[in-house]
Design an enzyme around this catalytic site. Structure first.
Site, PDB file in Angstrom:
ATOM      1  CB  SER A 149      -0.885   0.024   1.208  1.00  0.00           C
ATOM      2  OG  SER A 149      -1.960   1.081   1.006  1.00  0.00           O
ATOM      3  CG  ASP A 227      -7.282  -3.466  -1.644  1.00  0.00           C
ATOM      4  OD1 ASP A 227      -8.027  -2.360  -1.050  1.00  0.00           O
ATOM      5  OD2 ASP A 227      -6.225  -3.666  -1.654  1.00  0.00           O
ATOM      6  CG  HIS A 260      -5.477  -2.641   1.284  1.00  0.00           C
ATOM      7  ND1 HIS A 260      -4.911  -2.594   0.083  1.00  0.00           N
ATOM      8  CD2 HIS A 260      -4.820  -1.722   2.285  1.00  0.00           C
ATOM      9  CE1 HIS A 260      -4.064  -1.489   0.084  1.00  0.00           C
ATOM     10  NE2 HIS A 260      -3.829  -0.961   1.571  1.00  0.00           N
TER      11      HIS A 260
HETATM   12  N1  LIG Z   1      -7.532   2.701  10.053  1.00  0.00           N
HETATM   13  C1  LIG Z   1      -7.770   2.714   8.603  1.00  0.00           C
HETATM   14  C2  LIG Z   1      -7.058   1.386   8.090  1.00  0.00           C
HETATM   15  C3  LIG Z   1      -5.615   1.419   8.155  1.00  0.00           C
HETATM   16  C4  LIG Z   1      -5.196   0.188   7.316  1.00  0.00           C
HETATM   17  O1  LIG Z   1      -5.692  -0.473   6.278  1.00  0.00           O
HETATM   18  N2  LIG Z   1      -3.623   0.279   6.971  1.00  0.00           N
HETATM   19  C5  LIG Z   1      -3.162  -0.653   6.155  1.00  0.00           C
HETATM   20  C6  LIG Z   1      -2.208  -0.195   5.053  1.00  0.00           C
HETATM   21  S1  LIG Z   1      -3.352   1.099   3.970  1.00  0.00           S
HETATM   22  C7  LIG Z   1      -2.232   1.828   3.139  1.00  0.00           C
HETATM   23  O2  LIG Z   1      -0.970   2.338   3.104  1.00  0.00           O
HETATM   24  C8  LIG Z   1      -2.270  -1.700   6.881  1.00  0.00           C
HETATM   25  O3  LIG Z   1      -1.422  -2.421   6.593  1.00  0.00           O
HETATM   26  N3  LIG Z   1      -2.915  -1.654   7.948  1.00  0.00           N
HETATM   27  C9  LIG Z   1      -2.134  -2.724   9.119  1.00  0.00           C
HETATM   28  C10 LIG Z   1      -2.758  -4.189   9.334  1.00  0.00           C
HETATM   29  O4  LIG Z   1      -2.629  -4.612  10.182  1.00  0.00           O
HETATM   30  O5  LIG Z   1      -3.710  -4.357   8.290  1.00  0.00           O
HETATM   31  C11 LIG Z   1      -9.215   2.753   8.508  1.00  0.00           C
HETATM   32  O6  LIG Z   1      -9.934   2.932   9.374  1.00  0.00           O
HETATM   33  O7  LIG Z   1      -9.712   2.252   7.446  1.00  0.00           O
END
Ligand SMILES: N[C@@H](CCC(=O)N[C@@H](CSC=O)C(=O)NCC(=O)O)C(=O)O
Length: 282
Positions: A149, A227, A260
């Site tokens: 991402s 996603d 995602h």
């Molecule tokens: N807090 C957000 C969601 C944040 C999220 O999905 N972060 C992803 C990366 S998104 C792009 O860079 C991530 O890798 N999160 C860590 C995990 O453990 O999944 C929301 O409220 O949507």
């Protein structure tokens, strides 16, 4: 100087967490390293840097991606960076999850107040690499980069901007055309200002369009079709078109049913490790 925060036996190797002073950032930074069992043989090993996404830390990949078993088999060092400076003390830097803390976008900010500490490109390419070379049995000629991402954007742009450093690149669900999505526009307008020409220097699709020398072994990207960020934020079709224009071999694999998150990433992690191993070791 490297401070060891913790070390743990893992698949015959060592999973460690470390802190060091970063000249580029002007603050302490944390990172994590998996050293495979082959390190005991004494030869320098290939290194794969992982750049994580929004809200993540240096722990996320090592805990959730399930990469250590195959890295131990292949004899590859894994390194995971944090996603932004911590403790810069800028007003409002923690107010949103997609900008500021946890959202450094792997570039050097040029605009105050961000430009003093938000210098993640120099951190990853210079300080983190130096720390790895000085403290682990790492081969400077065999380094690759991948990410997810925001970190997929980081991997693609750093690989394209630093061809002398990274010989291999791949990504999971990268933000592939940040100047055309809300996440990128928000970050770039604060970090880089209003000059859209400057933005293009940190946009994987724009950089690809201007590519002189393709990565001969290709670029691997995996993308889930379930996603929720795909249509509005990630835009892999723009990077795909740019690769075509630049005659850059690209394997963009689209997977029905994957979202995602890290269940998607861990599903295809082994393919990425073997892709980089083939590129770096042959
Ligand atoms: N807090 C957000 C969601 C944040 C999220 O999905 N972060 C992803 C990366 S998104 C792009 O860079 C991530 O890798 N999160 C860590 C995990 O453990 O999944 C929301 O409220 O949507």
């Amino acid at each position: 100087m490297l401070e060891t925060l913790s070390e743990h036996g893992c698949f015959g190797g060592v999973q460690g967490y470390y802190r060091h002073a970063s000249p580029a950032i002007g603050l302490d930074m944390r990172f994590s390293v998996f050293v495979p069992p082959q390190a005991s043989k004494g030869s320098p090993l290939p290194v794969l840097f992982y750049l994580a996404g929004l809200t993540c830390t240096e722990e996320t990949f090592m805990i959730k991606a399930g990469a250590q078993r195959v890295a131990a088999e292949l004899g590859m060092i894994l390194v995971a960076s944090d996603t932004s400076p911590r403790g810069a003390g800028i007003a409002g830097e923690s107010d949103s999850w997609d900008f500021g803390v946890g959202a450094g976008f792997y570039l050097d900010a040029t605009q105050a107040p961000w430009s003093q500490h938000y210098r993640m490109e120099s951190y990853v390419v210079d300080d983190l690499r130096r720390a790895v070379l000085d403290n682990f049995p790492a081969d400077p000629q065999r380094m690759g980069v991948f990410g997810h991402s925001m970190g997929g954007h980081g991997a693609l742009t750093l690989a394209l901007r630093h061809r002398d450093v990274y010989r291999s690149v791949s990504a999971f669900a990268p933000i592939a055309a940040p100047i055309n999505c809300a996440w990128g526009q928000k970050a770039f307008s604060h970090y880089l200002g209003t000059d859209r020409q400057a933005w293009k220097q940190h946009d994987a699709s724009e950089l690809m369009r201007a590519l002189q020398t393709p990565f001969p072994q290709g670029i691997l990207i995996d993308q889930g079709l379930a996603d929720k960020f795909l249509a509005e934020q990630l835009l892999p079709e723009r990077f795909e078109a740019a690769c075509k224009e630049a005659s850059q071999p690209l394997s963009l694999r689209r997977h029905a049913g994957y979202d995602h998150g890290y269940y998607f990433i861990e599903t295809f992690m082994e393919d990425h490790l073997r892709f980089h191993h083939a590129n770096l070791v042959g």
